[in-house]
Design an enzyme around this catalytic site. Sequence first.
Site, PDB file in Angstrom:
ATOM      1  N   ASN A 104      53.446  65.730  61.360  1.00 50.94           N
ATOM      2  CA  ASN A 104      54.038  64.855  60.355  1.00 50.94           C
ATOM      3  C   ASN A 104      55.433  65.382  60.005  1.00 50.94           C
ATOM      4  O   ASN A 104      55.568  66.459  59.431  1.00 50.94           O
ATOM      5  CB  ASN A 104      53.146  64.813  59.116  1.00 50.94           C
ATOM      6  CG  ASN A 104      53.637  63.858  58.055  1.00 50.94           C
ATOM      7  OD1 ASN A 104      54.780  63.936  57.613  1.00 50.94           O
ATOM      8  ND2 ASN A 104      52.770  62.964  57.617  1.00 50.94           N
ATOM      9  N   LYS A 124      56.104  66.252  56.268  1.00 54.46           N
ATOM     10  CA  LYS A 124      55.501  67.507  55.831  1.00 54.46           C
ATOM     11  C   LYS A 124      56.292  68.698  56.364  1.00 54.46           C
ATOM     12  O   LYS A 124      56.478  69.699  55.666  1.00 54.46           O
ATOM     13  CB  LYS A 124      54.052  67.585  56.295  1.00 54.46           C
ATOM     14  CG  LYS A 124      53.123  66.600  55.607  1.00 54.46           C
ATOM     15  CD  LYS A 124      51.692  66.777  56.080  1.00 54.46           C
ATOM     16  CE  LYS A 124      50.754  65.808  55.377  1.00 54.46           C
ATOM     17  NZ  LYS A 124      49.342  65.996  55.799  1.00 54.46           N
ATOM     18  N   ASP A 127      46.053  70.239  54.765  1.00 59.37           N
ATOM     19  CA  ASP A 127      45.558  68.866  54.773  1.00 59.37           C
ATOM     20  C   ASP A 127      45.691  68.354  53.358  1.00 59.37           C
ATOM     21  O   ASP A 127      45.433  69.095  52.392  1.00 59.37           O
ATOM     22  CB  ASP A 127      44.107  68.791  55.252  1.00 59.37           C
ATOM     23  CG  ASP A 127      43.749  67.375  55.690  1.00 59.37           C
ATOM     24  OD1 ASP A 127      44.513  66.798  56.489  1.00 59.37           O
ATOM     25  OD2 ASP A 127      42.716  66.843  55.244  1.00 59.37           O
ATOM     26  N   SER A 128      46.125  67.142  53.231  1.00 59.54           N
ATOM     27  CA  SER A 128      46.425  66.625  51.909  1.00 59.54           C
ATOM     28  C   SER A 128      46.208  65.126  51.877  1.00 59.54           C
ATOM     29  O   SER A 128      46.090  64.462  52.918  1.00 59.54           O
ATOM     30  CB  SER A 128      47.880  66.952  51.523  1.00 59.54           C
ATOM     31  OG  SER A 128      48.776  66.500  52.523  1.00 59.54           O
TER      32      SER A 128
END
Length: 207
Positions: free
Chosen positions: A14, A17, A75-76
């Site tokens: 990503n 990120k 991870d979010s």
Amino acid sequence: MSREPLRLLAATSNRGKLVELRSLLSDLPIEVLSLADVLPAAPPVVEDGATFLDNALLKVRAGALRSAMVTLAEDSGIEVDALDGRPGVRSARFAREGATDAENNEALLAALADVADDRRRARFRCVMVLLDPRSEAQPVVTEGRCEGWIGRQPRGAGGFGYDPLFVVEGYGRTMAELGETEKNLVSHRGKAAREMRSSLEALVARR
């Protein structure tokens, strides 16, 4: 004579990120490398864990094993009280597998169309994991949260994901309306990274 910076693999594909992580760690002697930099041919990790921690561990272990580098993964996602905590671990694919940010935002707004403003409480959560494959120590785990609520329409041009819909508690603005410094201060990822800082500093000192 100054040391070479610690080379750190950020186990994410990503781009948003990655940009945030590089900004959050920019004052440390760390070179943050992406999966594209280090493992361009590696297959994506199947994120089928039941929790953010499960998925972060899957990513950090795969990255460290394949690269033999110190690896940081996270991870979010966003949890909405009126949806019993969804999208949660499915935040990136709430609308469908491979969904765009716009599609996920549209799906979330549709799911909350009949929900009153005072029942639109939500939070961003991030679980971050650091693993040194040359150490026998267990992975270091930190977590950050940011409370707020889901607005009625997207606002702001910054950020990514659900940032344009998430109104930050105490600010009255969406995450996408905050500047980089403000966002790093209040965001779930910023908080998790600050909790991780002492472990990163210890790794740098040992090199």
